[in-house]
Design a protein around this motif. Structure first.
Motif, PDB file in Angstrom:
ATOM      1  N   GLU A 152       0.830  -1.201   0.000  1.00  0.00           N
ATOM      2  CA  GLU A 152       0.000   0.000   0.000  1.00  0.00           C
ATOM      3  C   GLU A 152       0.863   1.248   0.000  1.00  0.00           C
ATOM      4  O   GLU A 152       0.572   2.220  -0.712  1.00  0.00           O
ATOM      5  N   GLU A 153       1.933   1.228   0.771  1.00  0.00           N
ATOM      6  CA  GLU A 153       2.823   2.388   0.796  1.00  0.00           C
ATOM      7  C   GLU A 153       3.483   2.596  -0.558  1.00  0.00           C
ATOM      8  O   GLU A 153       3.575   3.721  -1.055  1.00  0.00           O
ATOM      9  N   ARG A 156       0.840   3.914  -3.019  1.00  0.00           N
ATOM     10  CA  ARG A 156       0.528   5.325  -2.851  1.00  0.00           C
ATOM     11  C   ARG A 156       1.612   6.174  -3.473  1.00  0.00           C
ATOM     12  O   ARG A 156       1.326   7.217  -4.060  1.00  0.00           O
ATOM     13  N   ASP A 157       2.847   5.694  -3.303  1.00  0.00           N
ATOM     14  CA  ASP A 157       3.936   6.454  -3.898  1.00  0.00           C
ATOM     15  C   ASP A 157       3.797   6.466  -5.421  1.00  0.00           C
ATOM     16  O   ASP A 157       4.067   7.469  -6.069  1.00  0.00           O
ATOM     17  N   ASP A 159       0.922   5.744  -6.993  1.00  0.00           N
ATOM     18  CA  ASP A 159      -0.496   5.964  -7.261  1.00  0.00           C
ATOM     19  C   ASP A 159      -1.172   4.716  -7.835  1.00  0.00           C
ATOM     20  O   ASP A 159      -2.051   4.796  -8.662  1.00  0.00           O
ATOM     21  N   PRO A 162      -5.250   3.933  -5.117  1.00  0.00           N
ATOM     22  CA  PRO A 162      -5.825   5.214  -4.694  1.00  0.00           C
ATOM     23  C   PRO A 162      -6.549   5.045  -3.367  1.00  0.00           C
ATOM     24  O   PRO A 162      -6.878   3.938  -2.978  1.00  0.00           O
ATOM     25  N   PRO A 163      -6.807   6.116  -2.675  1.00  0.00           N
ATOM     26  CA  PRO A 163      -7.554   6.002  -1.418  1.00  0.00           C
ATOM     27  C   PRO A 163      -8.904   5.355  -1.665  1.00  0.00           C
ATOM     28  O   PRO A 163      -9.380   5.281  -2.790  1.00  0.00           O
TER      29      PRO A 163
END
Length: 174
Positions: A152-153, A156-157, A159, A162-163
């Motif tokens: 997940e990390e 996010r970096d 993309d 997404p949230p």
């Protein structure tokens, strides 16, 4: 003189003493010794001596068979004691032999039990060491959670993830 043949067994010689079964004699001696050690024997012996003495003191002179010093009674008791002592010793020796055999069997059983216990102890230790290397369910779960967090990390970096509110689809909308 007749010729002696070595290929044939010799004829049995006549024995002077009668033959007996030592085991049967031993069992009989144990039964006698066991009886001599009971209260019943003491009661019967006491009654016999009391009746013997009473008869030879109070009976008419013509019916007495053992006068006052009771020599015949002394002889009978001495004879009984002379047979009782060796019979009791024989019974004790047989009991000692049985105890020795039982002790040896117990010792061997204890050795087997100790060997079995040591073997099981080593097996349990090996299982514990093996379990230290085996992945448990909780360990795998925690590792997977760490990997999911790491992904997940990274996502996010980049993309990739997404949230929760924003979802992308690989298929374009039509």
């Amino acid at each position: 003189m007749p010729r002696i043949r070595l290929d044939q067994p010799r004829e049995r010689r006549a024995r002077l003493l009668p033959e007996y079964d030592p085991e049967a004699f031993g069992r009989l001696s144990e039964r006698i010794a066991r009886f001599l050690g009971t209260g019943r024997f003491l009661v019967w012996m006491t009654l016999t001596v009391v009746v013997w003495i009473g008869w030879n003191v109070f009976a008419p002179a013509s019916l007495k068979f053992d006068e006052y010093p009771f020599i015949f009674l002394t002889l009978a008791l001495s004879l009984q004691a002379s047979y009782a002592a060796p019979l009791i010793l024989l019974a004790q020796n047989r009991q000692d032999d049985r105890d020795r055999v039982n002790l040896e069997q117990d010792r061997k059983q204890n050795e087997r039990s100790i060997a079995d216990t040591e073997y099981l102890t080593r097996e349990i230790a090996a299982l514990r060491m093996g379990l230290g290397e085996v992945a448990t369910r909780d360990w795998i779960r925690s590792e997977l959670q760490d990997l999911v967090r790491e992904l997940e990390e990274r996502g996010r970096d980049r993309d990739l993830f997404p949230p929760d509110g924003e979802r992308r689809s690989d298929v374009p909308d039509r």
